[in-house]
Design an enzyme around this catalytic site. Sequence first.
Site, short mmCIF file in Angstrom:
data_model
loop_
_atom_site.label_atom_id
_atom_site.label_comp_id
_atom_site.label_asym_id
_atom_site.label_seq_id
_atom_site.Cartn_x
_atom_site.Cartn_y
_atom_site.Cartn_z
N ASN A 9 -15.46 12.36 -23.06
CA ASN A 9 -15.10 13.20 -22.04
C ASN A 9 -15.49 13.12 -20.87
OD1 ASN A 9 -13.93 15.31 -21.16
ND2 ASN A 9 -15.27 17.41 -21.49
N TRP A 10 -14.65 12.05 -19.98
CA TRP A 10 -14.79 11.87 -18.89
C TRP A 10 -15.31 12.86 -17.55
CZ3 TRP A 10 -11.43 6.71 -17.64
CH2 TRP A 10 -11.84 5.62 -18.76
N HIS A 96 -12.38 23.95 -23.29
CA HIS A 96 -14.00 23.22 -23.05
C HIS A 96 -14.79 23.81 -22.15
CE1 HIS A 96 -17.39 20.52 -21.11
NE2 HIS A 96 -17.06 20.65 -22.10
N GLU A 98 -16.31 24.53 -19.57
CA GLU A 98 -16.00 24.15 -18.38
C GLU A 98 -15.13 25.24 -17.51
OE1 GLU A 98 -16.97 19.99 -18.29
OE2 GLU A 98 -18.85 20.29 -18.59
N SER A 214 -24.73 16.47 -24.82
CA SER A 214 -26.50 15.24 -24.80
C SER A 214 -26.41 14.32 -25.58
CB SER A 214 -27.15 16.63 -24.33
OG SER A 214 -27.45 16.93 -22.83
N GLY A 235 -19.95 13.23 -23.06
CA GLY A 235 -19.44 13.95 -21.60
C GLY A 235 -20.22 12.06 -21.36
N GLY A 236 -21.33 12.42 -20.54
CA GLY A 236 -22.14 11.71 -19.39
C GLY A 236 -22.17 9.86 -20.29
P1 13P Z 1 -22.13 15.63 -22.24
O1 13P Z 1 -22.14 14.68 -23.72
O2 13P Z 1 -23.15 14.79 -20.46
O3 13P Z 1 -23.40 16.51 -21.77
O4 13P Z 1 -21.40 16.70 -22.12
C1 13P Z 1 -20.36 16.65 -23.55
C2 13P Z 1 -19.39 17.88 -22.81
O5 13P Z 1 -19.06 18.78 -22.04
C3 13P Z 1 -18.54 16.84 -23.77
O6 13P Z 1 -16.96 17.89 -23.94
#
Ligand code: 13P
Length: 251
Positions: A9-10, A96, A98, A214, A235-236
């Site tokens: 997930n960019w 998500h 967010e 993470s 994500g990251g």
């Molecule tokens: P991170 O891997 O950066 O913690 O993000 C996870 C995420 O929200 C994937 O949708």
Amino acid sequence: MRKNIIAGNWKMNTTLCEGVELAKGLNEALKDKSPKCDVVIGTPFTHLATVAAAIDTDKIGVAAQNCADKEKGAYTGEVSAAMVASTGAKYVILGHSERRSYYHETAEILKTKVNLALANGLTPIFCIGEVLEEREAGKHFEVVDEQIKGSLFELSPEDFSKIVIAYEPVWAIGTGKTATADQAQEIHAHIRQTIASKYEQTIADNCSILYGGSMNAGNAKELVSKPDVDGGLIGGASLSVENFLPIIEAF
Ligand code: 13P
């Protein structure tokens, strides 16, 4: 059969040029490999069509990170599920944390988005997960059950079978703090049980439940070794081939 899936997930990262380079780099890195999981990348809307055209989409699926809760019409700035599907994307990340917190997406809105995604042939990657206070109060099981029931449990068994679930504890997202493999296994097994209580056991057994929060090259192997952890939403660490590839190879 339950699928293993590693999905990136960019989020709101990369310009079009950078995104296409990243996608091409991953495509190149996987060219002579046969990963033991499906690989998906979730790009910004603006990148979907270009990325889909630049890679082997039989090897790397493309996902949007959202879609509108309306079919079409006068909704300035929105992007419909049909538009997403027309780019060559096969997946859409929905719910998500967010989007739930910053854009106030409710269970009801997400139900509509899931229905529109399915109607347009997209596979929803449906995110659920508790915040830290809920975990500390021992309410995490209840919270994920409500999120699943509120948006997914009116689906027919046939449609539910098309859903991928991503369990993402909000306290682990972007914090460097991962749920332990045992914590992930415990709640994934619970989620599967919740699904089995509504649909058939085989539908629950076949549902891919990904972990997110993470996840990285260092912890991926242990997480995916758990019987109910069928992959990850990353994500990251999905923003470079160097970090993402070892996660794909964790299977
Ligand atoms: P991170 O891997 O950066 O913690 O993000 C996870 C995420 O929200 C994937 O949708």
